[in-house]
Every structure is written in structure tokens, then in C-alpha cells.
Design a protein around this motif. Structure first.
Motif, PDB file in Angstrom:
ATOM      1  N   TYR A 232      26.181   3.793   3.436  1.00  0.00           N
ATOM      2  CA  TYR A 232      27.562   4.242   3.597  1.00  0.00           C
ATOM      3  C   TYR A 232      28.224   4.605   2.267  1.00  0.00           C
ATOM      4  N   SER A 233      27.703   4.074   1.160  1.00  0.00           N
ATOM      5  CA  SER A 233      28.261   4.438  -0.152  1.00  0.00           C
ATOM      6  C   SER A 233      27.563   5.652  -0.749  1.00  0.00           C
ATOM      7  N   ARG A 234      26.675   6.281   0.034  1.00  0.00           N
ATOM      8  CA  ARG A 234      25.997   7.514  -0.364  1.00  0.00           C
ATOM      9  C   ARG A 234      25.098   7.307  -1.587  1.00  0.00           C
ATOM     10  N   SER A 235      24.516   6.114  -1.687  1.00  0.00           N
ATOM     11  CA  SER A 235      23.535   5.870  -2.741  1.00  0.00           C
ATOM     12  C   SER A 235      22.225   6.551  -2.377  1.00  0.00           C
ATOM     13  N   LEU A 236      21.447   6.894  -3.396  1.00  0.00           N
ATOM     14  CA  LEU A 236      20.129   7.470  -3.175  1.00  0.00           C
ATOM     15  C   LEU A 236      19.100   6.355  -3.242  1.00  0.00           C
ATOM     16  N   MET A 237      18.121   6.386  -2.347  1.00  0.00           N
ATOM     17  CA  MET A 237      17.156   5.292  -2.266  1.00  0.00           C
ATOM     18  C   MET A 237      15.731   5.804  -2.291  1.00  0.00           C
ATOM     19  N   GLY A 238      14.864   5.054  -2.932  1.00  0.00           N
ATOM     20  CA  GLY A 238      13.441   5.368  -2.959  1.00  0.00           C
ATOM     21  C   GLY A 238      12.657   4.071  -2.993  1.00  0.00           C
ATOM     22  N   CYS A 239      11.402   4.119  -2.584  1.00  0.00           N
ATOM     23  CA  CYS A 239      10.570   2.924  -2.597  1.00  0.00           C
ATOM     24  C   CYS A 239       9.173   3.299  -3.032  1.00  0.00           C
ATOM     25  N   GLN A 240       8.444   2.319  -3.531  1.00  0.00           N
ATOM     26  CA  GLN A 240       7.116   2.555  -4.077  1.00  0.00           C
ATOM     27  C   GLN A 240       6.127   1.592  -3.453  1.00  0.00           C
ATOM     28  N   THR A 241       4.892   2.048  -3.318  1.00  0.00           N
ATOM     29  CA  THR A 241       3.852   1.224  -2.734  1.00  0.00           C
ATOM     30  C   THR A 241       2.594   1.330  -3.564  1.00  0.00           C
ATOM     31  N   HIS A 242       1.756   0.312  -3.465  1.00  0.00           N
ATOM     32  CA  HIS A 242       0.426   0.407  -4.046  1.00  0.00           C
ATOM     33  C   HIS A 242      -0.401   1.368  -3.210  1.00  0.00           C
ATOM     34  N   LEU A 243      -1.511   1.816  -3.744  1.00  0.00           N
ATOM     35  CA  LEU A 243      -2.421   2.652  -2.971  1.00  0.00           C
ATOM     36  C   LEU A 243      -3.034   1.836  -1.827  1.00  0.00           C
ATOM     37  N   GLY A 244      -3.224   2.485  -0.657  1.00  0.00           N
ATOM     38  CA  GLY A 244      -3.935   1.842   0.440  1.00  0.00           C
ATOM     39  C   GLY A 244      -3.038   1.060   1.377  1.00  0.00           C
ATOM     40  N   VAL A 245      -2.103   1.733   2.065  1.00  0.00           N
ATOM     41  CA  VAL A 245      -1.225   1.065   3.027  1.00  0.00           C
ATOM     42  C   VAL A 245      -1.970   0.848   4.330  1.00  0.00           C
ATOM     43  N   THR A 246      -1.853  -0.353   4.928  1.00  0.00           N
ATOM     44  CA  THR A 246      -2.458  -0.646   6.230  1.00  0.00           C
ATOM     45  C   THR A 246      -1.358  -0.982   7.222  1.00  0.00           C
ATOM     46  N   CYS A 247      -1.711  -1.163   8.465  1.00  0.00           N
ATOM     47  CA  CYS A 247      -0.722  -1.307   9.529  1.00  0.00           C
ATOM     48  C   CYS A 247      -0.726  -2.708  10.118  1.00  0.00           C
ATOM     49  N   GLN A 248       0.457  -3.318  10.208  1.00  0.00           N
ATOM     50  CA  GLN A 248       0.601  -4.589  10.911  1.00  0.00           C
ATOM     51  C   GLN A 248       2.073  -4.923  11.002  1.00  0.00           C
ATOM     52  N   GLY A 249       2.406  -6.007  11.704  1.00  0.00           N
ATOM     53  CA  GLY A 249       3.782  -6.490  11.711  1.00  0.00           C
ATOM     54  C   GLY A 249       4.513  -6.184  12.996  1.00  0.00           C
ATOM     55  N   GLY A 250       5.703  -6.755  13.139  1.00  0.00           N
ATOM     56  CA  GLY A 250       6.541  -6.546  14.305  1.00  0.00           C
ATOM     57  C   GLY A 250       7.941  -6.131  13.917  1.00  0.00           C
ATOM     58  N   PRO A 251       8.664  -5.431  14.793  1.00  0.00           N
ATOM     59  CA  PRO A 251       9.955  -4.839  14.440  1.00  0.00           C
ATOM     60  C   PRO A 251      11.115  -5.834  14.439  1.00  0.00           C
ATOM     61  N   GLU A 252      12.051  -5.578  13.565  1.00  0.00           N
ATOM     62  CA  GLU A 252      13.330  -6.277  13.580  1.00  0.00           C
ATOM     63  C   GLU A 252      14.436  -5.215  13.487  1.00  0.00           C
TER      64      GLU A 252
END
Length: 664
Positions: A232-252
């Protein structure tokens, strides 16, 4: 809420520069409007000789091996029959990465597309390939404390079949991204200089904002609230990851991300084909779900924290963490420099004996009149940014930098060494080998001292210190009260009068020889020497010039002279402090103490030999000789560190040995 994801890579070691005296002159800004009018008047297309359409603008290293055969440079009109600079349709803003591994830059660039007014400030919208077209374009970047306008021509590197080699748009006739990348490459030296970086750097360069970095593995409990306020404050956002993303987890909670590559998406819960979408109402599913392989996807907040390392939020106002939305903030910027032997004291934990030498800044945090929390703590954001000596951003690795914050009483005097042995900083020092280190503080109103430093001593760099708060005063602290330069020297030769005087002198003499150097130094009123008249001999000036003259031209430029002048002022302070009887000379004991005062470690044998070489028959050193002695010590030490491979020894060819021993 939108994020731009980027793969995180570590920088490879790069050789350091040759010397603290190796000068880097910033490129002069070109006048876009004047150049455009000239091209229109002459009915010609602009050609930018300062960033030419050849290999030199691409780079000198590994990137050259990736280039296609028969690389060509063409203007957009030769690539498409109806080129468009900036599209009216938001969907046509999407970009694709090219041969340069700069997803960090592309992630920040695509983050801009979510804030059209900010994007328009970086990419002036009045430009086109039709009206008043002359093959010239310009872009605006926040570059180490000031907004700069970067001009480029529209010749772009392409394959022999006309495909763009670097950044391109999903819509083949759109060229704003490719031209902006070219301008950014020009700003930082070459396309190759964009290969390694962090999304946080580009976000600041596009906005002049201040970054907050959140380690997602140890994220605060109110992360979702922070993300909501950032949106809402119009900030710019970015995120970084290591190489090799895998899939798991549940939603919140759900966050929306976009891969700047324009492809490769998350395959876990809430991905395009996930069964989780069937749990939503038909209306929510229609509004949120997208079944396209376009690099854009949804993740749960939990999965986001698991698979990504850092979250970077570039704030245009620094009230994100304080929840004082809509309040007025003030901003101060100070420029400084760590200079070896003078202000490069290193960190407190590595070298507490020289930590006091670092620059010090007096900060008075004041309660804001309109703040409900005026009687309590104040939110203060402090940012320290290092500025490399080379225009090429990847020619040298970042130093580890950080700062300490101390509570202090009202004073304009620089804190003495004893203070730092008796007091602890407000918070544990954090040192990062990144361009910028930023910390948020909640401080009681009062006076504080900020001490920016490198982790190791004797490391040189320019830096920018920024402070954001509701209300404060920031200024650099002066020297110790027991030892200062004469007012005349400070007023005439460290301020605007000094700058005007020498600028005019060097306008008439762009390069000065040893005779001119002697004339300048001997015409200075060294009023701090009360007991004798200080003179520099021609032999001493020839020796000084030989030490500082990098290209063996026999002359000094104004940049080289400025460095010499700062060293002379520093040596003068040290000399006077150790010349306790004001004789104008240092004996052996005083010489040892003076050398130690500069932060340089020399054995007794070396000091004794230098006293024999530079001293009088009684082995006493004059200020003139002390200058020659210290310059030689510093530069020869720097030469050894640049030439050694293991820190233990060096191998020189005969010609190199002769150059070092005879012309230095």
C-alpha cells in the motif's frame, strides 16, 4: 502482491586496483536536449562516441565468448517495420533476459512496471521512434547520491538474423527495455559489468529509495503485515533464491511472484495447475488464477519463506517498519572517504587501536512535533553505501562495510581513542560485502555518533551516509581539540576558496611539473609552523612527483594533486603532534611514534634505515623529509600488495625491478 524473484549468485574474486592514487574521472553528463536539437537540425541520427557500437561497450571477459558470430549493431527501424519505444498496453511491458546474466537487474526493472509514475521518472515517456526521432534516447538513474541523465544512441547488438542479443521485449517491436539496459550498462562501464549484482542495488538506482532486507528464514512474526504495508505504500519488492528450487508446503497467505526470465514457474501448491484453486469460489478463481507459462505465479507465504532466502523492500519513504504511515520524514546525506593512514581505521573488533581514526558523524535525533510517540523512541533509518573507485562496477569486489552507533553527550569534537575502549555501540556491528548496509533503529531523542568503517583497516573507498527520520540534525565531527590545523589552512585550502584557487590554477596548467609543484608548496603560508620557515626543495618535489606520477609523464594532474594535498595535511597533523618541542624535526623516538600514528607498522630496522636515508647527520627528520619518507612507505607497501600472489613474496622481471627502484 507482486514480487520479482531472482537467483542469487556470489561474486567471483577480482584483482584490486593498482594504487590509491589511480584516478577515476566520472563521465561528463551529456545534454540530451541539446544533442537532440543538433541532430534534428542537421537531419542526422545520433552516434554516441562515448559508448560506441563495438566490443569495447560489451566488455573484455567471459561474455565475449558467448557472443554470436557476426555480431552486428542495428537501430530498431532496421529490426522492425513499426518499432515502439514504450507500449500503451501494460501486458506489452514484459521482458526477456538475454546473454548477460543480469536477472537481478531485470527483476528490479520489472518491479518498476507495477508503479507507472516511478517508471516514468526513470524512462521519460515523451520519447518515440516517430515524433522528433533522431536515434537518441535518455534515462534517469539515482547514482551515488544524485540523479544523473544517461544518453545513448539506439544502435543495439543483434545476431545476423536481427535478434537482440541482450534484454528484449516479449513484444518484438517494443524497445524500451533494451535501450534502458544499454543506458545502465553505459553508467556502469559495459554490458559485462551487469552480469553480477543484487536486485537491491538496481531498486535503489531506479528510485533513490532505501532498502530493508529481511532474512526469510528468520522473518519477523508480522511479515504478512509488513508485506501489506509495503504494497500500500508503493514500495518495490524483490526476492532472491539459491539455485535449485523444489516444491513442498501448504498455503496460508498468497503472494504473487514473477520470474524475470519470463518462464520457469513454481510447480507446487497454488501453481497454475494446482488443485488448490478448486478450494476457492468461482469469482476468486477467475480473478487470481492465470494458466500461462509467462513466469508469473502464486505461492503460499509459508512456501515463499521456505524457498527464498532474502526479501528486499525498497522504500520510497522509510516508515515501513514503524507503522507511522503518511507522516513527513526528513533525509540527510553526507559524503566521506576512508583513506589509508588517515581515516581508514577498520572495525572495532578487528583493530580497536585505530578505530577512532574513522570518520565520525554527529546525529541529534529530535522528537517530531506531530508524532504521538514524540515522548518515546523515534524510528531512524541509517544507510551506508560504498562507492567504487572504478566506473566498471565489477572490476573490484565490494569491501566489507558497516557502522557503529554510540549514545553521546552534546559536543562538536571528534571522539578520542579512549572513548571507544570505555563505551559499547548501540547495537552489534554488521559488516556485509555489499554496496549498501542499512539498519532500522528505534532511538530515544538525543545525541548519537555514527562511525562508518570497513571491516579491515587501511582499505580505501568513498562512501555515502544517509539518515532518515522524522526530525534530526546530521553533521561531520571535527578533529581533536588538542590538535588542529591552523584556521588559515583550513579556511583557505580545505574549503571552497582552496577548490576555486587550485581549479583556476590547473585550468591554466592542466598538468604541473616538479618546478610548478615546488612553487605551489612554497607559496603556501604554513602558519602552523611558528618557529621556522618551511620550504620544499626541488629534489624533494621531484621525488614526490615520481612517486605519484602513475603514467611516467613527469607531471601531476589536478586529481593526483588533490590526493597529495590531503596526504600533506594528514602528515602535517601527525608531524606536529609528535614534534613536542616544536623544533621542526623528529628524532628516532618521535619518528617511530609518528609512523605508528599513521596506522602503518614498520620494524625498528626499517625506521632506522629511513632516518639514515632522509635525516640529517643527527638522524633527525624534517617535515619535507617526513613527507617523502611516508609517501614512499605507503606506495611501496601498496605496490607489494598488488604484486604478491600469496602475501609472502613477489616475482619481478628486470624491467619491473628497475622501474620500481629507479623511478619511485
Amino acid at each position: 502482491m507482486p514480487f520479482l524473484a531472482c537467483l542469487k549468485k556470489k561474486k567471483s574474486p577480482v584483482p584490486l586496483g593498482k594504487s590509491i592514487f589511480q584516478k577515476h574521472t566520472p563521465a561528463t553528463q551529456q545534454n540530451y536536449q541539446a544533442l537532440l536539437e543538433t541532430c534534428l537540425k542537421n537531419k542526422c541520427l545520433f552516434t554516441d562516441d562515448s559508448f560506441p557500437a563495438d566490443i569495447s561497450s560489451i566488455g573484455t571477459g567471459a561474455l565475449l565468448r558467448k557472443l554470436p558470430r557476426n555480431l552486428q549493431w542495428k537501430r530498431p527501424h532496421a529490426l522492425h517495420r513499426s518499432p515502439v519505444f514504450y507500449p500503451a498496453n501494460r501486458k506489452q511491458l514484459d521482458l526477456r533476459q538475454g546473454l548477460v546474466e543480469n536477472c537481478w537487474f531485470l527483476a528490479a526493472l520489472e518491479a518498476l512496471t507495477f508503479q507507472q509514475d516511478i517508471l516514468a521518472a526513470v524512462v521519460p515517456q515523451s520519447q518515440s521512434f516517430e515524433r522528433r526521432y533522431a536515434g537518441i534516447f535518455h534515462f534517469r538513474f539515482w547514482h551515488f547520491g544524485e540523479w544523473v541523465d544517461v544518453v545513448v544512441d539506439d544502435r543495439l547488438p543483434v545476431t545476423e538474423v536481427g535478434e537482440l542479443v541482450f534484454v528484449s521485449s516479449v513484444s518484438q517491436n517494443v524497445f524500451w527495455g533494451a535501450l534502458l539496459e544499454k543506458a545502465y550498462a553505459k553508467l556502469y562501464g559495459s554490458y559485462e559489468d551487469l552480469q553480477i549484482g543484487q536486485v537491491s542495488e538496481a531498486l535503489v538506482d531506479f528510485t533513490g529509495g532505501v532498502n530493508t532486507r529481511i532474512n526469510l528464514a528468520a522473518a519477523p512474526h508480522d511479515l504478512w503485515d509488513i508485506l501489506t504495508r509495503a504494497t500500500y505504500s508503493r514500495s518495490l519488492m524483490g526476492c532472491q533464491t539459491h539455485l535449485g528450487v523444489t516444491c513442498q508446503g501448504g498455503p496460508e497467505y498468497l503472494v504473487r511472484l514473477r520470474n524475470p526470465w519470463g518462464k520457469i514457474e513454481w510447480k507446487g501448491d497454488w501453481s497454475d495447475s494446482s488443485y488448490k484453486w478448486e478450494l476457492l469460489s468461482p469469482k476468486e478463481k477467475i480473478l487470481l488464477r492465470k494458466k500461462k507459462e509467462d513466469g508469473e505465479f502464486w505461492m503460499s507465504l509459508r512456501d515463499f519463506q521456505i524457498h527464498f532466502v532474502d526479501l528486499v523492500i525498497c522504500k520510497l519513504t522509510p516508515d515501513l517498519m514503524s507503522q507511522e504511515d503518511g507522516k513527513k520524514w526528513m533525509y540527510s546525506l553526507k559524503r566521506g572517504r576512508w583513506v589509508k593512514g588517515s581515516t581508514a581505521g577498520g572495525s572495532l573488533r578487528c583493530c580497536n587501536g585505530t578505530f577512532w581514526m574513522n570518520p565520525q558523524y554527529w546525529l541529534n535525533v529530535l522528537p517530531a512535533e506531530d508524532s504521538k510517540r514524540s515522548l518515546g523512541s523515534c524510528n531512524v533509518v541509517i544507510s551506508l553505501m560504498q562507492k567504487p573507485s572504478s566506473k566498471h562496477r565489477n572490476r573490484a569486489p565490494h569491501l566489507f562495510i558497516g557502522f557503529s552507533l554510540y549514545k553521546y553527550q552534546e559536543s562538536n569534537k571528534k571522539l578520542p581513542p579512549a572513548f571507544f575502549t570505555q563505551h559499547r555501540p548501540n547495537r552489534h556491528q554488521i559488516f556485509l560485502d555489499e554496496r549498501e548496509v542499512t539498519q532500522d533503529f528505534h532511538l530515544e531523542p538525543g545525541v548519537y555518533v555514527i562511525v562508518p568503517s570497513t571491516l579491515e583497516p587501511q582499505q580505501e573507498s568513498e562512501f555515502i551516509l544517509r539518515v532518515f527520520s522524522r526530525k534530526h540534525v546530521l553533521r561531520e565531527m571535527g578533529g581533536n581539540s588538542s590538535f588542529t590545523l591552523s584556521k588559515e589552512i583550513v579556511d583557505r585550502y580545505e574549503g571552497k576558496i582552496w577548490e576555486d584557487f587550485f581549479t583556476k590554477y590547473f585550468e591554466q596548467n592542466p598538468e604541473i611539473n616538479s618546478v610548478q609543484l615546488q612553487r605551489i608548496l612554497n607559496n603556501i603560508s604554513w602558519r602552523s609552523f611558528q618557529s621556522f620557515h618551511l620550504r620544499f626543495s626541488l629534489d624533494a618535489c621531484q621525488g614526490i612527483l615520481a612517486l605519484l606520477d602513475l603514467n611516467a609523464s613527469g607531471t601531476l594532474s589536478i586529481q593526483e594533486f588533490r590526493v597529495l594535498w590531503q596526504r600533506l595535511l594528514f602528515y602535517l597533523e601527525v608531524f606536529q603532534k609528535r614534534d613536542t618541542n616544536r623544533s621542526g624535526k623528529l628524532d628516532l623516538v618521535e619518528l617511530h611514534a609518528a609512523v605508528q600514528e599513521t596506522g602503518i607498522s614498520l620494524s625498528n630496522e626499517v625506521c632506522n634505515l629511513m632516518a639514515i636515508r632522509y635525516g640529517d647527520p643527527d638522524l633527525k627528520i624534517s617535515f619535507e623529509s617526513f613527507v617523502c619518507f611516508m609517501l614512499r612507505v605507503e606506495i611501496m607497501g601498496e605496490a607489494f600488495r598488488n604484486l604478491t600472489q600469496d602475501g609472502k613474496g613477489i616475482y619481478l622481471q628486470e624491467s619491473e625491478w628497475m622501474m620500481m627502484t629507479l623511478y619511485s
